[in-house]
Design an enzyme around this catalytic site. Structure first.
Site, PDB file in Angstrom:
ATOM      1  N   ASP A 173      14.556   3.150   2.075  1.00  0.00           N
ATOM      2  CA  ASP A 173      15.344   2.773   3.255  1.00  0.00           C
ATOM      3  C   ASP A 173      14.766   1.558   3.973  1.00  0.00           C
ATOM      4  O   ASP A 173      15.448   0.933   4.792  1.00  0.00           O
ATOM      5  CB  ASP A 173      15.441   3.960   4.224  1.00  0.00           C
ATOM      6  CG  ASP A 173      16.357   5.050   3.674  1.00  0.00           C
ATOM      7  OD1 ASP A 173      17.381   4.703   3.062  1.00  0.00           O
ATOM      8  OD2 ASP A 173      16.042   6.247   3.846  1.00  0.00           O
TER       9      ASP A 173
ATOM     10  N   ARG B  99       4.680  -1.053  15.919  1.00  0.00           N
ATOM     11  CA  ARG B  99       4.398  -0.789  17.340  1.00  0.00           C
ATOM     12  C   ARG B  99       2.990  -1.242  17.721  1.00  0.00           C
ATOM     13  O   ARG B  99       2.759  -1.747  18.815  1.00  0.00           O
ATOM     14  CB  ARG B  99       4.597   0.703  17.644  1.00  0.00           C
ATOM     15  CG  ARG B  99       6.065   1.084  17.835  1.00  0.00           C
ATOM     16  CD  ARG B  99       6.271   2.565  17.756  1.00  0.00           C
ATOM     17  NE  ARG B  99       6.141   3.031  16.372  1.00  0.00           N
ATOM     18  CZ  ARG B  99       5.921   4.286  16.025  1.00  0.00           C
ATOM     19  NH1 ARG B  99       5.755   5.203  16.956  1.00  0.00           N
ATOM     20  NH2 ARG B  99       5.854   4.615  14.766  1.00  0.00           N
ATOM     21  N   TRP B 100       2.046  -1.049  16.791  1.00  0.00           N
ATOM     22  CA  TRP B 100       0.663  -1.500  17.041  1.00  0.00           C
ATOM     23  C   TRP B 100       0.648  -3.003  17.313  1.00  0.00           C
ATOM     24  O   TRP B 100      -0.001  -3.475  18.249  1.00  0.00           O
ATOM     25  CB  TRP B 100      -0.185  -1.170  15.815  1.00  0.00           C
ATOM     26  CG  TRP B 100      -1.636  -1.537  15.901  1.00  0.00           C
ATOM     27  CD1 TRP B 100      -2.658  -0.741  16.337  1.00  0.00           C
ATOM     28  CD2 TRP B 100      -2.235  -2.793  15.510  1.00  0.00           C
ATOM     29  NE1 TRP B 100      -3.855  -1.421  16.249  1.00  0.00           N
ATOM     30  CE2 TRP B 100      -3.623  -2.684  15.750  1.00  0.00           C
ATOM     31  CE3 TRP B 100      -1.740  -3.994  14.995  1.00  0.00           C
ATOM     32  CZ2 TRP B 100      -4.518  -3.712  15.486  1.00  0.00           C
ATOM     33  CZ3 TRP B 100      -2.625  -5.033  14.736  1.00  0.00           C
ATOM     34  CH2 TRP B 100      -4.000  -4.885  14.978  1.00  0.00           C
TER      35      TRP B 100
ATOM     36  N   SER C 253       9.481   2.567   1.978  1.00  0.00           N
ATOM     37  CA  SER C 253      10.511   3.523   1.562  1.00  0.00           C
ATOM     38  C   SER C 253      11.739   2.778   1.051  1.00  0.00           C
ATOM     39  O   SER C 253      11.947   1.602   1.380  1.00  0.00           O
ATOM     40  CB  SER C 253      10.909   4.417   2.750  1.00  0.00           C
ATOM     41  OG  SER C 253      11.766   3.723   3.636  1.00  0.00           O
TER      42      SER C 253
ATOM     43  N   GLU D 183       0.291  21.600   4.374  1.00  0.00           N
ATOM     44  CA  GLU D 183      -0.027  21.683   5.800  1.00  0.00           C
ATOM     45  C   GLU D 183       0.292  20.311   6.399  1.00  0.00           C
ATOM     46  O   GLU D 183      -0.039  19.274   5.816  1.00  0.00           O
ATOM     47  CB  GLU D 183      -1.516  22.000   6.000  1.00  0.00           C
ATOM     48  CG  GLU D 183      -1.926  23.368   5.491  1.00  0.00           C
ATOM     49  CD  GLU D 183      -1.259  24.508   6.255  1.00  0.00           C
ATOM     50  OE1 GLU D 183      -0.953  24.326   7.452  1.00  0.00           O
ATOM     51  OE2 GLU D 183      -1.038  25.576   5.651  1.00  0.00           O
TER      52      GLU D 183
ATOM     53  N   LEU E 195       9.664  13.619   8.001  1.00  0.00           N
ATOM     54  CA  LEU E 195       9.181  13.295   6.650  1.00  0.00           C
ATOM     55  C   LEU E 195       9.762  11.991   6.098  1.00  0.00           C
ATOM     56  O   LEU E 195       9.205  11.415   5.158  1.00  0.00           O
ATOM     57  CB  LEU E 195       9.480  14.446   5.683  1.00  0.00           C
ATOM     58  CG  LEU E 195       8.756  15.765   6.004  1.00  0.00           C
ATOM     59  CD1 LEU E 195       9.147  16.841   5.010  1.00  0.00           C
ATOM     60  CD2 LEU E 195       7.245  15.573   5.998  1.00  0.00           C
ATOM     61  N   SER E 196      10.871  11.543   6.663  1.00  0.00           N
ATOM     62  CA  SER E 196      11.471  10.259   6.233  1.00  0.00           C
ATOM     63  C   SER E 196      11.554  10.132   4.710  1.00  0.00           C
ATOM     64  O   SER E 196      11.188   9.092   4.140  1.00  0.00           O
ATOM     65  CB  SER E 196      10.701   9.071   6.848  1.00  0.00           C
ATOM     66  OG  SER E 196      10.660   9.182   8.249  1.00  0.00           O
TER      67      SER E 196
ATOM     68  N   ASP F 293       2.426   5.188   9.321  1.00  0.00           N
ATOM     69  CA  ASP F 293       3.449   4.686  10.245  1.00  0.00           C
ATOM     70  C   ASP F 293       2.815   4.145  11.532  1.00  0.00           C
ATOM     71  O   ASP F 293       1.760   4.615  11.951  1.00  0.00           O
ATOM     72  CB  ASP F 293       4.428   5.829  10.565  1.00  0.00           C
ATOM     73  CG  ASP F 293       5.711   5.318  11.198  1.00  0.00           C
ATOM     74  OD1 ASP F 293       6.069   4.137  10.981  1.00  0.00           O
ATOM     75  OD2 ASP F 293       6.364   6.099  11.921  1.00  0.00           O
TER      76      ASP F 293
ATOM     77  N   ARG G 150       0.948  12.313   9.036  1.00  0.00           N
ATOM     78  CA  ARG G 150       1.796  11.185   9.460  1.00  0.00           C
ATOM     79  C   ARG G 150       1.187  10.586  10.717  1.00  0.00           C
ATOM     80  O   ARG G 150       0.983  11.302  11.714  1.00  0.00           O
ATOM     81  CB  ARG G 150       3.243  11.603   9.730  1.00  0.00           C
ATOM     82  CG  ARG G 150       4.088  10.380  10.152  1.00  0.00           C
ATOM     83  CD  ARG G 150       5.576  10.647  10.224  1.00  0.00           C
ATOM     84  NE  ARG G 150       6.292   9.385  10.484  1.00  0.00           N
ATOM     85  CZ  ARG G 150       7.479   9.072  10.002  1.00  0.00           C
ATOM     86  NH1 ARG G 150       8.117   9.920   9.228  1.00  0.00           N
ATOM     87  NH2 ARG G 150       8.055   7.914  10.289  1.00  0.00           N
TER      88      ARG G 150
ATOM     89  N   LEU H 244     -11.080   9.049  -7.388  1.00  0.00           N
ATOM     90  CA  LEU H 244      -9.890   9.208  -6.536  1.00  0.00           C
ATOM     91  C   LEU H 244      -8.694   8.639  -7.278  1.00  0.00           C
ATOM     92  O   LEU H 244      -8.790   7.584  -7.908  1.00  0.00           O
ATOM     93  CB  LEU H 244     -10.077   8.438  -5.216  1.00  0.00           C
ATOM     94  CG  LEU H 244      -8.891   8.488  -4.249  1.00  0.00           C
ATOM     95  CD1 LEU H 244      -8.790   9.872  -3.589  1.00  0.00           C
ATOM     96  CD2 LEU H 244      -9.014   7.430  -3.151  1.00  0.00           C
TER      97      LEU H 244
ATOM     98  N   HIS I 135       1.194  -4.942   9.760  1.00  0.00           N
ATOM     99  CA  HIS I 135       1.136  -4.553   8.348  1.00  0.00           C
ATOM    100  C   HIS I 135      -0.177  -5.025   7.720  1.00  0.00           C
ATOM    101  O   HIS I 135      -0.783  -4.307   6.920  1.00  0.00           O
ATOM    102  CB  HIS I 135       2.331  -5.127   7.583  1.00  0.00           C
ATOM    103  CG  HIS I 135       3.654  -4.592   8.072  1.00  0.00           C
ATOM    104  ND1 HIS I 135       3.854  -3.251   8.328  1.00  0.00           N
ATOM    105  CD2 HIS I 135       4.829  -5.213   8.360  1.00  0.00           C
ATOM    106  CE1 HIS I 135       5.104  -3.078   8.760  1.00  0.00           C
ATOM    107  NE2 HIS I 135       5.709  -4.253   8.786  1.00  0.00           N
TER     108      HIS I 135
HETATM  109  C1  IPE Z   1       8.445   5.802   6.771  1.00  0.00           C
HETATM  110  O1  IPE Z   1       8.334   5.129   7.988  1.00  0.00           O
HETATM  111  C2  IPE Z   1       8.127   4.878   5.648  1.00  0.00           C
HETATM  112  C3  IPE Z   1       6.761   4.372   5.605  1.00  0.00           C
HETATM  113  C4  IPE Z   1       5.783   4.685   6.425  1.00  0.00           C
HETATM  114  C5  IPE Z   1       6.484   3.479   4.527  1.00  0.00           C
HETATM  115  P1  IPE Z   1       9.604   4.536   8.737  1.00  0.00           P
HETATM  116  O2  IPE Z   1       9.072   3.886   9.971  1.00  0.00           O
HETATM  117  O3  IPE Z   1      10.393   3.679   7.831  1.00  0.00           O
HETATM  118  O4  IPE Z   1      10.431   5.852   9.061  1.00  0.00           O
HETATM  119  P2  IPE Z   1      11.490   6.175  10.184  1.00  0.00           P
HETATM  120  O5  IPE Z   1      12.545   5.104  10.126  1.00  0.00           O
HETATM  121  O6  IPE Z   1      10.775   6.134  11.504  1.00  0.00           O
HETATM  122  O7  IPE Z   1      11.993   7.542   9.866  1.00  0.00           O
HETATM  123  C1  IPE Z   2       4.920   1.624   8.711  1.00  0.00           C
HETATM  124  O1  IPE Z   2       4.911   1.047   9.952  1.00  0.00           O
HETATM  125  C2  IPE Z   2       4.933   0.618   7.598  1.00  0.00           C
HETATM  126  C3  IPE Z   2       6.199   0.520   6.880  1.00  0.00           C
HETATM  127  C4  IPE Z   2       7.232   1.288   7.078  1.00  0.00           C
HETATM  128  C5  IPE Z   2       6.303  -0.506   5.878  1.00  0.00           C
HETATM  129  P1  IPE Z   2       6.260   0.607  10.660  1.00  0.00           P
HETATM  130  O2  IPE Z   2       6.578  -0.782  10.255  1.00  0.00           O
HETATM  131  O3  IPE Z   2       7.341   1.602  10.421  1.00  0.00           O
HETATM  132  O4  IPE Z   2       5.805   0.633  12.166  1.00  0.00           O
HETATM  133  P2  IPE Z   2       6.650   1.159  13.405  1.00  0.00           P
HETATM  134  O5  IPE Z   2       7.054   2.563  13.117  1.00  0.00           O
HETATM  135  O6  IPE Z   2       7.826   0.236  13.532  1.00  0.00           O
HETATM  136  O7  IPE Z   2       5.701   1.043  14.548  1.00  0.00           O
HETATM  137 MG    MG Z   3       7.909   3.307  11.420  1.00  0.00          MG
END
Ligand code: IPE
Ligand code: IPE
Ligand code: MG
Length: 229
Positions: A63, A20-21, A61, A190, A178-179, A16, A171, A127, A33
């Protein structure tokens, strides 16, 4: 009881912080990405020497379909590029690749690439990289339960879910949730939460998370070892 098939660990990562990065650098989210894909390559390369036998990573995900269509399609293209580009390297490094999650909603052009990569890497033993795409743990549990008979045991459900219990869940990106990732498999995992944004993640961060993991005593509900005598 936790399921372990060997001495090597099952680590899982919620990758995750890509968006934001990128935003912090004045870049479009998709640049985050792309940089995240590089971080995954570095992590996969480092994992076997750090004692990781299975690595399950959350890439998309169920979602995440709710994101803007441009971001979703950029991610789907990135999976395509990543799987094609990394296949040769995975074979060379003994990495077996599996994709977990629903496939019926993925763009059709992705399916042969996924199947091709899984077949080409199936003999990898260093792996096992499990890439979770269109993945929802709740959906996976519902589907696994539907395939089982009424008197199914915990072991039956674990097997139907197709993965081993997770030892260590990492994470990145600072959130502590845990999303909908590996809810069943993480029963005794852990948990390590790090503020490092996924595109910045490298072997040193993985090593630090594993050191943290090894410093903890896993009790699985019993008392500390010293108290057992
Ligand atoms: C969880 O991250 C899914 C992935 C890292 C692929 P999200 O950024 O989608 O999760 P929420 O919305 O912050 O819970
Ligand atoms: C995780 O990074 C990658 C995916 C969910 C595909 P995000 O895209 O959720 O990045 P943030 O959380 O918005 O920074
Ligand atoms: Mg995210």
């Amino acid at each position: 009881m936790p399921q372990r098939t060997s001495d090597s660990l099952h680590a899982a990562i919620i990758m995750d912080g890509n968006g934001r990065w990128a935003t912090a650098r004045g870049l479009p989210r998709v640049a985050g990405h792309r940089a995240g894909a590089e971080a995954l390559r570095r992590t996969v390369e480092a994992a076997p020497d750090l004692g990781v036998g299975t690595l399950t990573v959350y890439a998309f995900s169920s979602d995440n379909w709710q994101r803007p269509p441009v971001e979703v399609s950029a991610l789907m293209k990135l999976f395509h590029v990543y799987l094609r580009r990394e296949q040769a390297r995975c074979i060379e490094q003994g990495v077996r690749v599996s994709v977990v999650g629903r496939r019926d909603r993925l763009p059709r052009m992705l399916l042969p690439v996924i199947e091709g990569c899984e077949q080409a890497t199936e003999r990898g033993r260093k792996l096992h990289l499990r890439l979770a795409v269109d993945y929802s743990s709740r959906d996976a549990i519902v589907r696994a339960a539907a395939r089982l008979k009424k008197q199914a045991t915990r072991d039956d459900l674990s097997k139907a879910l197709g993965g081993e219990d997770v030892d260590l869940l990492i994470r990145t990106g600072g959130e502590k949730r845990l999303s909908d990732f590996l809810l069943w498999e993480c029963a005794y995992a852990e948990l390590v939460f790090t503020p490092v944004m996924w595109p910045d993640f490298d072997a040193s961060h993985l090593a630090a998370a594993l050191a943290e993991f090894r410093s903890r005593e896993r009790r699985f509900g019993t008392v500390p070892k010293v108290a057992l005598g």
